[in-house]
Design a protein around this motif. Structure first.
Motif, PDB file in Angstrom:
ATOM      1  N   VAL A 262       0.861  -1.181   0.000  1.00 48.75           N
ATOM      2  CA  VAL A 262       0.000   0.000   0.000  1.00 48.75           C
ATOM      3  C   VAL A 262       0.896   1.228   0.000  1.00 48.75           C
ATOM      4  N   CYS A 263       0.568   2.210  -0.818  1.00 45.29           N
ATOM      5  CA  CYS A 263       1.319   3.459  -0.838  1.00 45.29           C
ATOM      6  C   CYS A 263       0.347   4.619  -0.992  1.00 45.29           C
ATOM      7  N   THR A 264       0.521   5.639  -0.181  1.00 44.32           N
ATOM      8  CA  THR A 264      -0.271   6.861  -0.290  1.00 44.32           C
ATOM      9  C   THR A 264       0.642   8.011  -0.671  1.00 44.32           C
ATOM     10  N   VAL A 265       0.287   8.709  -1.725  1.00 48.47           N
ATOM     11  CA  VAL A 265       1.028   9.878  -2.192  1.00 48.47           C
ATOM     12  C   VAL A 265       0.114  11.091  -2.054  1.00 48.47           C
ATOM     13  N   ARG A 266       0.611  12.135  -1.413  1.00 45.55           N
ATOM     14  CA  ARG A 266      -0.222  13.309  -1.127  1.00 45.55           C
ATOM     15  C   ARG A 266       0.477  14.586  -1.567  1.00 45.55           C
ATOM     16  N   ASP A 267      -0.339  15.556  -2.008  1.00 46.66           N
ATOM     17  CA  ASP A 267       0.166  16.922  -2.140  1.00 46.66           C
ATOM     18  C   ASP A 267      -0.844  17.858  -1.506  1.00 46.66           C
ATOM     19  N   SER A 268      -0.479  19.118  -1.395  1.00 43.59           N
ATOM     20  CA  SER A 268      -1.293  20.059  -0.623  1.00 43.59           C
ATOM     21  C   SER A 268      -2.230  20.902  -1.476  1.00 43.59           C
ATOM     22  N   GLY A 269      -2.365  20.562  -2.736  1.00 42.88           N
ATOM     23  CA  GLY A 269      -3.260  21.310  -3.607  1.00 42.88           C
ATOM     24  C   GLY A 269      -4.718  21.022  -3.302  1.00 42.88           C
ATOM     25  N   ARG A 270      -5.564  21.995  -3.589  1.00 42.13           N
ATOM     26  CA  ARG A 270      -6.994  21.840  -3.306  1.00 42.13           C
ATOM     27  C   ARG A 270      -7.876  22.109  -4.518  1.00 42.13           C
ATOM     28  N   GLY A 271      -7.271  22.445  -5.645  1.00 35.10           N
ATOM     29  CA  GLY A 271      -8.083  22.840  -6.786  1.00 35.10           C
ATOM     30  C   GLY A 271      -8.454  21.701  -7.723  1.00 35.10           C
ATOM     31  N   TRP A 272      -7.707  20.606  -7.687  1.00 34.76           N
ATOM     32  CA  TRP A 272      -7.929  19.529  -8.655  1.00 34.76           C
ATOM     33  C   TRP A 272      -9.087  18.642  -8.218  1.00 34.76           C
ATOM     34  N   ASP A 273     -10.069  18.454  -9.077  1.00 35.73           N
ATOM     35  CA  ASP A 273     -11.226  17.632  -8.732  1.00 35.73           C
ATOM     36  C   ASP A 273     -11.840  17.089 -10.018  1.00 35.73           C
ATOM     37  N   ASP A 274     -11.343  15.960 -10.476  1.00 36.69           N
ATOM     38  CA  ASP A 274     -11.867  15.327 -11.686  1.00 36.69           C
ATOM     39  C   ASP A 274     -12.220  13.885 -11.355  1.00 36.69           C
ATOM     40  N   PRO A 275     -13.499  13.576 -11.138  1.00 40.55           N
ATOM     41  CA  PRO A 275     -13.866  12.218 -10.732  1.00 40.55           C
ATOM     42  C   PRO A 275     -13.625  11.175 -11.812  1.00 40.55           C
ATOM     43  N   PHE A 276     -13.414  11.605 -13.058  1.00 44.43           N
ATOM     44  CA  PHE A 276     -13.186  10.656 -14.153  1.00 44.43           C
ATOM     45  C   PHE A 276     -11.702  10.443 -14.443  1.00 44.43           C
ATOM     46  N   ALA A 277     -10.836  11.058 -13.659  1.00 45.02           N
ATOM     47  CA  ALA A 277      -9.401  10.992 -13.933  1.00 45.02           C
ATOM     48  C   ALA A 277      -8.890   9.562 -13.863  1.00 45.02           C
ATOM     49  N   GLY A 278      -8.093   9.195 -14.850  1.00 44.41           N
ATOM     50  CA  GLY A 278      -7.417   7.917 -14.837  1.00 44.41           C
ATOM     51  C   GLY A 278      -8.127   6.793 -15.546  1.00 44.41           C
ATOM     52  N   TYR A 279      -9.300   7.056 -16.112  1.00 41.42           N
ATOM     53  CA  TYR A 279      -9.991   6.006 -16.850  1.00 41.42           C
ATOM     54  C   TYR A 279      -9.666   6.051 -18.335  1.00 41.42           C
ATOM     55  N   GLY A 280      -8.826   6.980 -18.716  1.00 38.91           N
ATOM     56  CA  GLY A 280      -8.281   7.097 -20.059  1.00 38.91           C
ATOM     57  C   GLY A 280      -7.172   8.127 -19.993  1.00 38.91           C
ATOM     58  N   PRO A 281      -6.309   8.201 -21.015  1.00 39.61           N
ATOM     59  CA  PRO A 281      -5.266   9.233 -21.020  1.00 39.61           C
ATOM     60  C   PRO A 281      -5.890  10.622 -20.919  1.00 39.61           C
ATOM     61  N   ALA A 282      -5.273  11.490 -20.140  1.00 37.38           N
ATOM     62  CA  ALA A 282      -5.862  12.797 -19.882  1.00 37.38           C
ATOM     63  C   ALA A 282      -6.049  13.618 -21.148  1.00 37.38           C
ATOM     64  N   HIS A 283      -5.182  13.397 -22.147  1.00 35.49           N
ATOM     65  CA  HIS A 283      -5.248  14.194 -23.374  1.00 35.49           C
ATOM     66  C   HIS A 283      -5.678  13.361 -24.574  1.00 35.49           C
TER      67      HIS A 283
END
Length: 322
Positions: A262-283
């Motif tokens: 198990v690995c958790t990676v965190r950053d302190s940003g609060r603006g990113w919110d895409d519930p569909f992220a990662g189900y296909g290439p972003a571009h």
């Protein structure tokens, strides 16, 4: 066998609502409802995919016959891989087998797996595909055994715009907008996160050194080398994203247990919110633009959970083996 009218508003080619659910009590009910719908499509020029459990696939395949436009897919191969792989597979069926102006009709029965974490991956998938398949000539009929646990039957109700019974198609009043559903789908607890990590860096300053430390730790783990290499790649992608695109400080914590990582990676940003992220290439299909990190992670790990709170965003990766 009497024809069953499986039609409804927005059910034509190109619609983003062509995703229906059937809850069945017996395997024969699947054939009684789905076979006329598939045969109707074949007569109109559609192709068909059957990706259900063996108990339901047999009667359904027998009822449909030997039409070469009917593709029978091993359910385990499709649904026990990873969710982006299933998305890609159905898109490929549509691209390769839908005749001009027609579509592929697919009867699918998700294998939700054995754990709550497994369930969540495929509960999310059922919602994601409402958006992921919208541009493709696909019409999906998902079948659910009435013996499934209630949370999975609730998923059937909340992720399908249409419901199908022996009486026909009806609009689903319990359908939840996919973005809303995904944002409110609970993330299960991971007991290892409550224990001291094997490796921790809560303010990453030396990304290269951290990567070497992760590799060195994984080299001590007694597990399949390909699984460990996949996990290392996923961790590397998520740590790179946190450092390059997130807000500092970024941090990483990694836990090991017999047969589990198990690995958790965190950053302190609060603006990113895409519930569909990662189900296909972003571009999109042009991978030269990047945006593949989370998409790769979802293919390389058993479970990927994204959490947001007042401190920022975290991505939890987990993989297990026997």
């Amino acid at each position: 066998m009497a024809a069953v009218p499986v039609v409804g508003p927005g059910a034509g080619p190109g619609s983003d609502t062509a995703h229906d659910a059937l809850v069945y009590d017996t395997p024969e009910q699947v054939a009684e409802v789905a076979a006329p719908w598939l045969l109707e499509g074949l007569a109109a020029g559609d192709a068909a995919v059957i990706a259900t459990g063996p108990e339901t696939a047999g009667p359904l395949r027998e009822a449909v016959g030997e039409d070469p436009r009917v593709f029978v897919v091993e359910r385990h191969d499709l649904y026990r891989s990873r969710t982006p792989t299933a998305v890609t597979a159905f898109r490929r069926f549509a691209a390769e087998h839908a005749a001009p102006g027609r579509r592929v009709r697919a009867v699918g029965e998700v294998d939700f797996g054995a754990t709550v974490a497994d369930w969540r991956e495929w509960q999310a998938y059922e919602s994601v595909i409402n958006a992921a398949f919208a541009p493709f000539p696909l019409w999906g009929l998902c079948v659910f055994s009435a013996t499934l646990p209630e949370p999975l039957l609730a998923t059937a109700r909340h992720t399908h715009p249409g419901l199908v019974t022996a009486d026909g198609w009806t609009a689903n009043r319990d359908y939840v907008d996919p973005a809303t559903y995904l944002r409110t789908l609970p993330v299960p607890d991971e007991p290892l996160e409550a224990t001291p990590p094997a490796l921790a860096d809560d303010a990453i300053a030396d990304y290269t050194g951290l990567r070497h430390a992760v590799r060195a730790l994984l080299e001590t783990v007694d597990g399949p080398r390909d699984v460990l290499e996949d996990f290392l790649m996923a961790v590397d992608e998520m740590a790179s994203n946190a450092v390059r695109h997130g807000a500092p400080p970024a941090g990483l914590r990694l836990w090991t247990a017999p047969g589990r990582l198990v690995c958790t990676v965190r950053d302190s940003g609060r603006g990113w919110d895409d519930p569909f992220a990662g189900y296909g290439p972003a571009h999109g299909a042009d991978l030269s633009h990047g945006g593949m990190g989370l998409w790769l992670a979802r293919q390389l790990c058993d479970h990927v959970a994204i959490r947001r709170d007042e401190h920022g965003v975290s991505v939890r990766l987990s993989t297990a083996w026997t």
